[in-house]
Design a protein around this motif. Structure first.
Motif, short mmCIF file in Angstrom:
data_model
loop_
_atom_site.label_atom_id
_atom_site.label_comp_id
_atom_site.label_asym_id
_atom_site.label_seq_id
_atom_site.Cartn_x
_atom_site.Cartn_y
_atom_site.Cartn_z
N GLU A 155 -15.84 13.27 42.07
CA GLU A 155 -16.36 14.10 42.44
C GLU A 155 -16.08 15.74 42.22
N GLU A 156 -17.18 16.53 41.08
CA GLU A 156 -16.52 18.18 40.32
C GLU A 156 -17.14 18.80 41.12
N ASN A 157 -16.67 19.82 41.39
CA ASN A 157 -17.63 20.96 42.30
C ASN A 157 -18.74 20.37 43.26
N GLY A 158 -18.20 19.11 43.70
CA GLY A 158 -18.56 19.01 45.42
C GLY A 158 -20.06 18.85 44.45
N GLU A 159 -19.98 17.88 43.62
CA GLU A 159 -20.77 17.47 43.27
C GLU A 159 -20.29 15.72 43.38
N ARG A 160 -20.93 14.95 42.67
CA ARG A 160 -20.37 13.58 42.02
C ARG A 160 -20.89 12.63 40.60
N LYS A 161 -20.10 12.92 40.21
CA LYS A 161 -20.79 12.57 39.08
C LYS A 161 -20.25 11.25 38.66
N LYS A 162 -20.77 10.38 37.21
CA LYS A 162 -20.29 9.12 37.22
C LYS A 162 -19.93 9.25 35.20
#
Length: 151
Positions: A123-130
């Motif tokens: 999670e980066e800045n409240g956003e889920r990333k892969k």
């Protein structure tokens, strides 16, 4: 005598196995093939398939081939046999072996495979990333001597 033993065995829906990935201790300590990173610390007894414990050698392939042999003997007592597989080359070898077992391929039984992919999610800045580059893939294989019934 053996027929008496088999008569007392119940019918099981499935056998689930997770074999050791490595065939030898040496295989455990060599760096990973793809990125040359060292493997995680494990004891010598973890993850190594040894002929001292079972009558066959060969890491996950040897382990699963022993299960395939046993499955022929217990085919009327277990509906599905399943195993997790770590290496694609092992999947190919095991699939080919299963195709040669009487009663599984072609006649009435079945072989099924599935691919499991574990991605690293963060999670980066409240956003889920892969993280695309760290996907870990494993395979599952299942076989039965019984004819599938449509659902």
């Amino acid at each position: 005598m053996m027929s008496l033993v088999l008569e007392t065995i119940q019918k099981f829906d499935f056998v689930l196995t997770n074999p050791p990935f490595y065939a030898t201790v040496e295989e455990v300590i060599i760096p990973r093939a793809g990125d040359k990173r060292s493997r995680t610390d494990i004891s010598i007894n973890e993850g190594v398939y040894s002929s001292a414990n079972v009558e066959s050698e060969g890491g996950e392939v040897g382990f699963i081939e022993a299960i395939i042999h046993d499955s022929s003997f217990f085919q009327h007592h277990v509906t599905w046999y399943t195993s997790l597989i770590a290496k694609r080359s092992s999947l190919d070898s095991i699939y080919q072996k299963l195709q040669s077992v009487e009663g599984i391929w072609g006649n009435r039984g079945q072989i099924r495979t599935v691919e499991f992919q574990q991605d690293n999610i963060y999670e980066e800045n409240g956003e889920r990333k892969k993280k695309e580059h760290n996907a870990r893939v494993r395979w599952g294989i299942a076989w039965t001597f019984e004819r599938a019934v449509g659902r």
